[in-house]
Design an enzyme around this catalytic site. Structure first.
Site, short mmCIF file in Angstrom:
data_model
loop_
_atom_site.label_atom_id
_atom_site.label_comp_id
_atom_site.label_asym_id
_atom_site.label_seq_id
_atom_site.Cartn_x
_atom_site.Cartn_y
_atom_site.Cartn_z
N GLU A 138 63.86 -37.29 -66.13
CA GLU A 138 64.08 -35.96 -66.68
C GLU A 138 63.25 -34.92 -65.92
OE1 GLU A 138 63.34 -33.67 -70.96
OE2 GLU A 138 63.47 -35.87 -70.92
N GLU A 160 61.09 -35.71 -82.25
CA GLU A 160 60.42 -34.93 -81.20
C GLU A 160 60.51 -33.43 -81.46
OE1 GLU A 160 61.04 -34.02 -76.48
OE2 GLU A 160 61.14 -36.13 -77.09
N LYS A 169 72.07 -35.01 -67.87
CA LYS A 169 71.13 -34.60 -68.92
C LYS A 169 71.68 -33.36 -69.60
CE LYS A 169 66.58 -32.54 -69.60
NZ LYS A 169 65.38 -31.97 -68.96
N GLU A 213 55.48 -23.02 -70.41
CA GLU A 213 56.32 -23.12 -69.22
C GLU A 213 56.53 -21.79 -68.51
OE1 GLU A 213 60.63 -25.04 -67.91
OE2 GLU A 213 59.76 -25.47 -69.87
#
Length: 461
Positions: free
Chosen positions: A308, A443, A215, A264
């Site tokens: 992910e 996105e 990733k 986050e």
């Protein structure tokens, strides 16, 4: 007229001498709007302020003025460099039991090895400061502290000056009527490096398909031009109202103000416990409750997003198992729903080991796979090669710690850098083997939306 701390020997990154003393004094005051206190300091300390509010709104911090600044330009050892300097400073602290612990606030750049000449030129590898005036709202109490760090033997007069300044700040914050409405007009919007971004996503996907990485997170930037200089407190006011479930932050360095509303948390340490959050994998919000529920179920069952998310869980789990005992991690993620987007979310908790401070966690956790990739070093190499952008403090750790060792850092996403009549917005996404450049591009527009709206813009991508 108030006194600037530059007139009272602002101290900056000097060696702690045997005569250095760190004084603090706290008074409890009536209710104050934290943004009003932030704005009350603008005339004297426009370039020396911070703002922080945690996601559940149990803690708000505002800092005005510089009692002491800690900076580092190191690429290696920068986290421990700040940690060591802060510990040395705290060793000189003189406080009474009624006084709350002084706070050190600031952040680090995302990647010191990818610095370029850019809008981030004023931001060093690490930048922190102890505020001269510190507002803390917690458990229904509003407290204002004075912090003064000096190597002068006669400091009583300087401290009295700070008391006078503190009282003026409190008075102005309580009685002045500040207009936080943003009337500024966007005159131009520029997608910086759109084609470069699409090319980078394509190349990163091919690298992953070849087995070089699992990733890679690729980001891009949006530049806004305004009729007039953007007011930092108005931007903070707008985003704190619109993104209720997020961490809210603002850090002023020179003429630049970095602010945002991130969902986050990177790490929190409180009373011997460590907490983190795995946030990765996302989908848009639905236009109705039913559509929202269907989209959430789709996200929970989506292989790409679950994969992910698991990268982040595995990495953060490894760090907590190294530094903590009694680690608690749920086996399956939940949904985190914020205004514009849904994320997969897993909470992590552990009991703190001895001799481990918050900067040790920040170093070990940054960058998480949610903002860098897997494996970390390979992903960072691909980012440096493909992104051709200096992320600055975007997607990097920002937060605070105090003299007792408590503190909290968030990951600075959903953010923008303000400088005069310009704003620079940043957004990215995790690229895996089956990523499609156009879908990833779409996105990023969803992730731009919170800050874009706070600055008076509309989604047009």
């Amino acid at each position: 007229m108030g006194y600037k701390m530059t007139e009272i020997r602002e101290m900056r990154n000097v060696m702690i001498s045997p005569s250095t003393r760190f004084f603090t004094e706290t008074v409890e005051v009536g209710r104050i709007s934290p943004l009003s206190f932030f704005e009350a300091g603008a005339s004297q300390y426009d370039d020396k302020r911070f703002y922080w509010q945690n996601a559940d709104k149990t803690l708000t911090l505002v800092g005005i003025g510089h009692a002491y600044t800690l900076t580092t330009d190191k690429t290696e050892g920068r986290f421990q460099d700040i940690s060591m300097k802060w510990k040395q400073l705290c060793s000189t602290l003189i406080k009474e039991e009624k006084d709350i612990d002084p706070v050190l606030f600031g952040g680090f750049s995302f990647d010191e090895n990818s610095r370029k000449e850019s809008e981030w030129d004023e931001f060093p590898s690490g930048y922190f400061f102890v505020p001269s005036f510190q507002l803390k709202i917690e458990e229904g109490k509003t407290m204002v502290s004075i912090n003064m760090i000096t190597d002068q033997t006669e400091a009583a007069l300087d401290f009295d000056r700070l008391r006078e300044e503190r009282d003026k700040l409190i008075h102005n914050a309580q009685v002045e009527e500040f207009d936080f409405t943003n009337h500024n007009k966007i005159t131009a919007t520029t997608e910086r490096g759109k084609e470069q971004y699409l090319h980078a996503v394509k190349n990163a996907t091919e690298s992953i398909q070849k087995g070089k990485a699992d990733k890679v997170v690729i980001a891009r930037a949006l530049e806004l031009h305004f009729e007039h200089t953007v007011n930092s407190v108005k931007a903070l006011h707008a985003i704190t109202n619109e993104q209720q479930e997020s961490y809210h932050f603002g850090l002023q360095i020179g003429t630049s103000h970095f602010f945002g509303a991130t969902p986050e948390r990177l790490i929190e340490i409180k009373n011997g416990k460590a907490y983190s959050a795995c946030v990765a994998g996302s989908i848009r919000r639905g236009k109705s409750a039913q559509e929202d529920r269907v989209l959430g179920e789709e996200l929970l069952g989506d292989r790409k997003n679950r994969e992910e998310h698991q990268y982040v869980v595995s990495m953060i789990s490894d760090v907590f198992n190294k530094y903590c005992s009694e680690v608690l991690i749920p086996k399956t993620p939940k949904l985190m729903k914020i205004r514009d987007i849904q994320h997969l979310y897993t909470a992590v908790e552990g009991t703190l080991g001895q001799e481990i401070d918050i900067f040790s966690f920040v170093e070990a956790l940054h960058p998480t796979p949610a903002l860098g990739g897997v494996p970390t070093n390979v992903a960072l190499d691909i980012i440096r090669q493909e992104e051709e952008m200096d992320r600055g403090y975007y997607a990097a750790p920002i937060g605070w710690t105090d003299a007792a060792g408590n503190g909290e850092f968030a990951v600075a996403i959903r953010s923008a850098l303000l400088d005069g009549n310009r704003a620079y917005l940043y957004a990215g996404g995790g690229i895996v083997a089956d990523s499609v450049p156009d879908s990833e591009y779409d996105e990023t527009w969803v992730k731009f939306r919170p800050v874009l709206r706070a600055l008076g813009g509309k989604l047009n991508g």
